[in-house]
Design a protein around this motif. Structure first.
Motif, mmCIF file in Angstrom:
data_model
loop_
_atom_site.group_PDB
_atom_site.id
_atom_site.type_symbol
_atom_site.label_atom_id
_atom_site.label_comp_id
_atom_site.label_asym_id
_atom_site.label_seq_id
_atom_site.Cartn_x
_atom_site.Cartn_y
_atom_site.Cartn_z
ATOM 1 N N UNK A 164 -20.638 17.160 -52.311
ATOM 2 C CA UNK A 164 -20.245 18.025 -53.420
ATOM 3 C C UNK A 164 -19.658 19.290 -52.807
ATOM 4 N N UNK A 165 -18.439 19.623 -53.198
ATOM 5 C CA UNK A 165 -17.761 20.797 -52.668
ATOM 6 C C UNK A 165 -18.017 21.985 -53.590
ATOM 7 N N UNK A 166 -18.411 23.107 -53.018
ATOM 8 C CA UNK A 166 -18.698 24.305 -53.797
ATOM 9 C C UNK A 166 -18.031 25.503 -53.141
ATOM 10 N N UNK A 167 -17.349 26.316 -53.966
ATOM 11 C CA UNK A 167 -16.745 27.559 -53.505
ATOM 12 C C UNK A 167 -17.654 28.700 -53.933
ATOM 13 N N UNK A 168 -18.384 29.278 -52.976
ATOM 14 C CA UNK A 168 -19.325 30.342 -53.272
ATOM 15 C C UNK A 168 -18.614 31.702 -53.241
ATOM 16 N N UNK A 169 -19.291 32.699 -53.785
ATOM 17 C CA UNK A 169 -18.744 34.070 -53.896
ATOM 18 C C UNK A 169 -17.456 34.079 -54.715
ATOM 19 N N UNK A 170 -17.422 33.255 -55.757
ATOM 20 C CA UNK A 170 -16.202 33.097 -56.564
ATOM 21 C C UNK A 170 -16.231 33.931 -57.828
ATOM 22 N N UNK A 171 -17.179 34.868 -57.935
ATOM 23 C CA UNK A 171 -17.220 35.704 -59.130
ATOM 24 C C UNK A 171 -16.021 36.659 -59.137
ATOM 25 N N UNK A 172 -15.498 36.909 -60.335
ATOM 26 C CA UNK A 172 -14.365 37.826 -60.476
ATOM 27 C C UNK A 172 -13.049 37.193 -60.033
ATOM 28 N N UNK A 187 -23.961 32.294 -55.764
ATOM 29 C CA UNK A 187 -25.390 32.162 -55.491
ATOM 30 C C UNK A 187 -26.117 33.481 -55.677
ATOM 31 N N UNK A 188 -25.434 34.589 -55.423
ATOM 32 C CA UNK A 188 -26.060 35.901 -55.545
ATOM 33 C C UNK A 188 -26.367 36.230 -57.001
ATOM 34 N N UNK A 189 -25.454 35.876 -57.917
ATOM 35 C CA UNK A 189 -25.609 36.241 -59.321
ATOM 36 C C UNK A 189 -26.011 35.062 -60.205
ATOM 37 N N UNK A 190 -26.163 33.858 -59.645
ATOM 38 C CA UNK A 190 -26.610 32.705 -60.416
ATOM 39 C C UNK A 190 -25.541 32.087 -61.282
ATOM 40 N N UNK A 191 -24.273 32.354 -61.002
ATOM 41 C CA UNK A 191 -23.200 31.758 -61.793
ATOM 42 C C UNK A 191 -22.889 30.347 -61.281
ATOM 43 N N UNK A 192 -22.557 29.457 -62.214
ATOM 44 C CA UNK A 192 -22.176 28.095 -61.853
ATOM 45 C C UNK A 192 -23.330 27.118 -61.757
ATOM 46 N N UNK A 193 -24.570 27.549 -62.054
ATOM 47 C CA UNK A 193 -25.713 26.633 -61.974
ATOM 48 C C UNK A 193 -25.621 25.491 -63.001
ATOM 49 N N UNK A 194 -25.158 25.747 -64.236
ATOM 50 C CA UNK A 194 -24.992 24.610 -65.162
ATOM 51 C C UNK A 194 -24.002 23.561 -64.662
ATOM 52 N N UNK A 195 -22.928 24.017 -63.994
ATOM 53 C CA UNK A 195 -21.963 23.058 -63.447
ATOM 54 C C UNK A 195 -22.591 22.234 -62.322
ATOM 55 N N UNK A 196 -23.401 22.879 -61.490
ATOM 56 C CA UNK A 196 -24.096 22.142 -60.427
ATOM 57 C C UNK A 196 -25.070 21.121 -61.022
ATOM 58 N N UNK A 197 -25.759 21.495 -62.074
ATOM 59 C CA UNK A 197 -26.673 20.566 -62.750
ATOM 60 C C UNK A 197 -25.917 19.360 -63.300
ATOM 61 N N UNK A 198 -24.750 19.597 -63.896
ATOM 62 C CA UNK A 198 -23.972 18.506 -64.480
ATOM 63 C C UNK A 198 -23.516 17.513 -63.425
ATOM 64 N N UNK A 199 -23.269 17.990 -62.202
ATOM 65 C CA UNK A 199 -22.849 17.083 -61.124
ATOM 66 C C UNK A 199 -24.042 16.335 -60.542
ATOM 67 N N UNK A 200 -25.193 16.999 -60.446
ATOM 68 C CA UNK A 200 -26.362 16.380 -59.810
ATOM 69 C C UNK A 200 -27.067 15.377 -60.728
ATOM 70 N N UNK A 201 -27.023 15.573 -62.034
ATOM 71 C CA UNK A 201 -27.805 14.732 -62.936
ATOM 72 C C UNK A 201 -27.453 13.250 -62.839
ATOM 73 N N UNK A 202 -26.167 12.839 -62.909
ATOM 74 C CA UNK A 202 -25.884 11.395 -62.781
ATOM 75 C C UNK A 202 -26.260 10.828 -61.416
ATOM 76 N N UNK A 203 -26.120 11.643 -60.354
ATOM 77 C CA UNK A 203 -26.519 11.179 -59.027
ATOM 78 C C UNK A 203 -28.029 10.989 -58.948
ATOM 79 N N UNK A 204 -28.784 11.895 -59.597
ATOM 80 C CA UNK A 204 -30.242 11.763 -59.607
ATOM 81 C C UNK A 204 -30.664 10.485 -60.308
ATOM 82 N N UNK A 205 -30.028 10.155 -61.429
ATOM 83 C CA UNK A 205 -30.352 8.911 -62.132
ATOM 84 C C UNK A 205 -30.025 7.698 -61.276
#
Length: 505
Positions: A115-123, A146-164
């Protein structure tokens, strides 16, 4: 824990910050200076309703030598191989650097899921870096902070089908244990033989075997000998195997899946994070196995850690076979074999009757006997006994040795049946089950082993109180209600007679 997630990337891209946010605590040190994290750090992560293991890794360096950076890179690559999912982080403000392209190519070849993630992408500062991340060829990047907690719902949406997907795969690969017996299987006729045989093994559902033991006992060498090729890395150094590796093969016509596990040392000696992960991975392999082969070193057999490993397999309810390796180096074989069997019976009474086989992983000696012992242990693990035989046996056992009478109250063992197999599990209906002592329970378990040919396999024996079905229990003696009704009417119609006192003498 349904899956494991390893956070990887260059130094100072925010891996430890995301790790702390997922575990909900500041476990990992965070600083602006790159290279703070050196060891692997594991934690229990929570993201919505997902529960998984997250691994914080050292920043990926381009060094491949034996320097500190090179050793840190090897640890991170090992975490990539072990993890189910890799979250590859880049710094959106710095954009895609040449090192990111090199590591993206490594992950594309080695990781199971990336899973590719671009961190520090606020603003607005991270917009250009987010667009550049598409060039890595790892799919659409997640926009995180990661500092401000943005994008956690998107990470959840990607992880949920893989977890199943991982949950379904784990359920399919897990062996069928604690099998419930039907009423017909429990109520077998008097003339029926003792049932329960090994199931039919196929390459879709092979016999699952875990080889466990202390470091440098020869586990990988044994599996290489079975395969006929040097597929697993071996050597004189202890602790070469780090993660559990499963190999499917045809062993003399029997499809088997063998788990090679990392050597398990005493808990007090396990200090490195990687070794803790390796031991935990080995314990998971025991849970996925049907038969556990405890491999001992003939020069130092039955050390305390060997006994702990064997006891672990028994508590997990798996069939156990003890194999003593490096038998080719032993000079006094006859006396040594006798000594080993005596120590086995004395030190592991909970596995009384389990087979002990002497083998040599280097020369291949007695590997055919090891296979016979494994198949025999699996057949006993599936043992099923008819209810009629069990109750006749229970009557004879209680007649020969009646249960104790604590406080003068005699304990009655009324009824016995087998409710599960893999491993065999029995239930005895009795009075005052809480007052039955452990010695009498061991007496019954040992009798089951001897009389029904179940040596070495774990036996579960439970005692339950049989409810008394007497409808008049705890009811006082009284006149029936209909009779009381008629008596009441007669008493109401009858004339009242004044009681006279007897004359005084």
């Amino acid at each position: 824990m349904s899956f494991s997630l390893a956070i990887v990337g260059r130094p100072n891209v925010g891996k430890s910050t995301l790790f702390n946010r997922l575990v909900g605590r500041r476990l990992a040190l965070v600083d602006d200076q790159p290279g703070v994290t050196r060891d692997l750090r594991e934690g229990e992560a929570k993201l919505g309703d997902l529960r998984f293991t997250v691994i914080d890794t050292a920043g990926l360096e381009e060094a491949t030598d034996e320097s500190l950076q090179g050793r840190m890179r090897k640890l991170t690559e090992r975490a990539v191989d072990m993890a189910d999912i890799c979250l590859f982080m880049i710094d959106a403000r710095a954009g895609v650097l040449p090192a990111d392209e090199v590591f993206a190519d490594i992950l594309r070849k080695r990781a199971k899921h990336v899973i590719l993630a671009a961190n520090k992408a606020e603003g607005q500062a991270g917009e250009s870096g987010l667009l550049e991340a598409f060039s890595l060829g790892l799919g659409e990047p997640l926009r995180l902070s990661a500092e401000h907690g943005e994008g956690m719902p998107d990470l959840y949406a990607v992880l949920q089908p893989l977890a199943e997907e991982f949950d379904e795969r784990a359920a399919a690969e897990a062996p069928e244990v604690d099998v419930e017996l039907t009423e017909e299987e429990q109520e077998l006729g008097e003339g029926e033989d003792i049932g329960g045989e090994s199931r039919e093994f196929t390459f879709d559902k092979p016999l699952q075997i875990a080889v466990v033991g202390r470091p440098n006992a020869g586990k990988s060498t044994l599996i290489n000998k079975l395969l006929g090729e040097d597929r697993l890395l071996t050597g004189p150094e202890a602790g070469i195997t780090r993660d559990s590796i499963s190999v499917t093969m045809d062993w003399n016509g029997v499809p088997v899946r063998v788990f090679d596990t990392a050597g398990m040392r005493k808990k007090a000696k396990v200090q490195e994070k990687l070794e803790k992960l390796s031991v935990a991975d080995g314990l998971r392999a025991v849970k996925f196995a049907e038969v556990v082969v405890v491999l001992l070193d003939v020069s130092i057999p039955f050390e305390q850690q060997d006994l702990r490993i064997a006891d672990l397999a028994e508590r997990e309810g798996r069939a156990v076979v003890v194999a003593v390796n490096k038998w080719d180096t032993e000079t006094d074989k006859s006396n040594k074999a006798k000594e080993l069997r005596e120590e086995f019976a004395r030190l592991l009474p909970q596995l009384r009757g389990a087979q002990l086989v002497t083998v040599s992983a280097v020369t291949g000696k007695n590997l055919d006997k090891l296979q016979e012992a494994i198949l025999h242990a699996h057949a006993i693990w599936n043992r099923r006994v008819s209810t009629s035989r069990l109750n006749n046996w229970l009557g004879a056992m209680t007649e020969a040795h009646p249960p104790p009478a604590p406080g003068g109250r005699r304990i009655k063992l009324r009824y016995m049946t087998q409710v599960k197999a893999r491993p065999p599990q029995f239930v005895v209906m009795c009075s005052h089950p809480d007052e039955l002592n452990d010695s009498y329970k061991r007496y019954l378990v040992n009798g089951l082993r001897e009389d029904f040919d179940m040596p070495g396999t774990p036996i579960r024996l439970f005692f339950r109180s049989q409810a008394d079905k007497n409808p008049y229990k705890n009811k006082t003696k009284s006149t029936p209600s209909r009779l009381r009704k008629h008596l009441g009417k007669d008493r109401a119609d009858a004339p009242k007679v004044k009681k006279q006192r007897p004359p005084k003498k």
